[in-house]
Design an enzyme around this catalytic site. Structure first.
Site, PDB file in Angstrom:
ATOM      1  N   ASP A  14      38.146  28.409  37.453  1.00 21.79           N
ATOM      2  CA  ASP A  14      37.337  29.625  37.556  1.00 21.79           C
ATOM      3  C   ASP A  14      37.036  30.072  36.130  1.00 21.79           C
ATOM      4  OD1 ASP A  14      36.175  32.019  38.649  1.00 21.79           O
ATOM      5  OD2 ASP A  14      38.029  33.104  38.261  1.00 21.79           O
ATOM      6  N   SER A  15      36.144  31.048  35.998  1.00 22.40           N
ATOM      7  CA  SER A  15      35.877  31.610  34.670  1.00 22.40           C
ATOM      8  C   SER A  15      37.126  32.299  34.124  1.00 22.40           C
ATOM      9  CB  SER A  15      34.746  32.631  34.765  1.00 22.40           C
ATOM     10  OG  SER A  15      35.112  33.661  35.662  1.00 22.40           O
ATOM     11  N   TYR A  46      31.299  34.622  33.568  1.00 21.67           N
ATOM     12  CA  TYR A  46      30.168  33.723  33.792  1.00 21.67           C
ATOM     13  C   TYR A  46      28.969  34.497  34.368  1.00 21.67           C
ATOM     14  CZ  TYR A  46      32.878  29.276  33.476  1.00 21.67           C
ATOM     15  OH  TYR A  46      33.623  28.187  33.070  1.00 21.67           O
ATOM     16  N   CYS A  78      35.074  29.527  42.039  1.00 20.03           N
ATOM     17  CA  CYS A  78      34.219  30.522  41.405  1.00 20.03           C
ATOM     18  C   CYS A  78      32.855  30.469  42.080  1.00 20.03           C
ATOM     19  CB  CYS A  78      34.094  30.188  39.914  1.00 20.03           C
ATOM     20  SG  CYS A  78      32.972  31.269  39.016  1.00 20.03           S
ATOM     21  N   GLU A 156      40.237  41.904  34.751  1.00 22.07           N
ATOM     22  CA  GLU A 156      41.050  41.061  33.853  1.00 22.07           C
ATOM     23  C   GLU A 156      41.650  41.861  32.692  1.00 22.07           C
ATOM     24  OE1 GLU A 156      40.947  37.258  33.025  1.00 22.07           O
ATOM     25  OE2 GLU A 156      40.097  36.642  34.933  1.00 22.07           O
ATOM     26  N   CYS A 188      32.888  37.086  45.091  1.00 20.10           N
ATOM     27  CA  CYS A 188      33.383  36.686  43.766  1.00 20.10           C
ATOM     28  C   CYS A 188      34.894  36.615  43.916  1.00 20.10           C
ATOM     29  CB  CYS A 188      32.994  37.738  42.724  1.00 20.10           C
ATOM     30  SG  CYS A 188      33.860  37.553  41.140  1.00 20.10           S
ATOM     31  N   HIS A 190      37.242  37.084  41.965  1.00 26.60           N
ATOM     32  CA  HIS A 190      38.026  38.143  41.322  1.00 26.60           C
ATOM     33  C   HIS A 190      38.213  39.355  42.248  1.00 26.60           C
ATOM     34  CE1 HIS A 190      37.349  36.082  37.500  1.00 26.60           C
ATOM     35  NE2 HIS A 190      38.259  36.882  36.965  1.00 26.60           N
TER      36      HIS A 190
HETATM   37  N1  DGL Z   1      35.408  34.549  39.876  1.00 25.97           N
HETATM   38  C1  DGL Z   1      34.019  34.346  39.499  1.00 25.97           C
HETATM   39  C2  DGL Z   1      33.171  34.289  40.761  1.00 25.97           C
HETATM   40  O1  DGL Z   1      33.700  34.004  41.824  1.00 25.97           O
HETATM   41  C3  DGL Z   1      33.650  35.377  38.486  1.00 25.97           C
HETATM   42  C4  DGL Z   1      32.462  35.016  37.677  1.00 25.97           C
HETATM   43  C5  DGL Z   1      32.397  35.701  36.349  1.00 25.97           C
HETATM   44  O2  DGL Z   1      33.125  35.312  35.456  1.00 25.97           O
HETATM   45  O3  DGL Z   1      31.551  36.598  36.202  1.00 25.97           O
HETATM   46  O4  DGL Z   1      31.984  34.482  40.747  1.00 25.97           O
END
Ligand code: DGL
Length: 265
Positions: A14-15, A46, A78, A156, A188, A190
């Site tokens: 993931d990012s 991302y 992600c 985060e 997402c 997160h």
């Molecule tokens: N967890 C990523 C997603 O599912 C986050 C992307 C991001 O870093 O903006 O989209």
């Protein structure tokens, strides 16, 4: 050969630490598997980067998980990376790839008001893949997309229950309530960290759906199909960012301090 593959880990990325919500579902379903989780923290978020940037990162990370990590399967944990790069990753690796996308389809089956809300990054909602998903599965259901810029960083940096995260939830969740959504998709990885705060801003009875369990089932099916299930229940964590910082953030989220490696990707 096949015994060897069986004990190789599942690579997941993931990012940042959003994909840990997917990892949790995977470990619950497949407790004997080994996992390598890579957080591309140095390049987080991302969500507002270009498609070509996300494609290049996703490709480099998948290569690293395959070579350095000896992964037997790649999980793109992600939504943003899936929307931008799933095809590119698949075209460039010999490994099976399981990607995820916002749970629009299950949400349309759950709604009674005929309105669903989708919380996701700007990049995911603007992608052709998301437009296709809605066109294919909405079936008369009204889909309200709500981009949440800043929420990934707030989760985060400050934590999912922090004042900055709460201020953003105050901005992003009410429009879905006003539109009459009775199902909210966490598009997402997160956002499940902030599920409590999201639920607190929705009327009682509103359903919240994410994709962790569906991904875990899909991974199980793929590995079972090839007789490649097996391992020792071990986990390795790696990041492109500062491993100590990442360890600190994970400690806040998990309540335990894991070892985190630095990977130059
Ligand atoms: N967890 C990523 C997603 O599912 C986050 C992307 C991001 O870093 O903006 O989209």
């Amino acid at each position: 050969m096949s015994t060897h593959i069986t004990t190789q880990p599942i690579g997941i990325f993931d990012s940042g630490l959003g994909g840990l919500t997917v990892l949790a579902a995977l470990r619950a379903r497949l407790p004997d598997e080994d996992f390598i989780y890579f957080a591309d923290t140095h390049f987080l978020p991302y969500g507002n980067r270009s498609e070509s940037f996300i494609q290049a990162r996703s490709q480099a990370i998948s290569d690293m998980l395959a070579t350095h990590g000896h992964a037997k399967l790649i999980v793109v944990a992600c939504n943003t990376a899936t929307a931008a790069a799933a095809e590119v990753i698949r075209a460039n690796t010999h490994l099976p790839v399981v990607a995820l996308e916002p749970a629009v389809k299950p949400a349309t089956l759950l709604t009674r008001s005929g309105v669903i809300g989708v919380l996701a990054t700007t990049r995911t909602l603007a992608s052709q893949r998301f437009q296709r998903l809605v066109a294919t599965h909405a079936n008369g259901t009204q889909v309200i997309p709500q981009a949440c810029p800043g929420l990934v960083e707030a989760i985060e940096t400050h934590g999912p229950k922090s004042a900055p995260a709460n201020a953003l939830l105050d901005e992003y969740v009410p429009p879905l309530v006003q539109a009459g959504a009775d199902v909210v998709v966490l598009g997402c990885t997160h956002y499940p960290w902030a599920r409590e705060g999201i639920a607190a801003r929705l009327p009682a009875g509103t359903r919240i759906v994410d994709t962790g369990e569906a991904v875990a089932r899909q991974v199980e099916r793929r590995l079972q199909g090839e007789s490649h299930l097996g391992g020792h229940g071990q986990l390795r964590l790696a990041t492109s960012g500062n491993p100590r910082e990442v360890q600190k953030t994970i400690t806040h989220l998990w309540g335990t301090a894991p070892h985190v490696e630095f990977w130059q990707v």
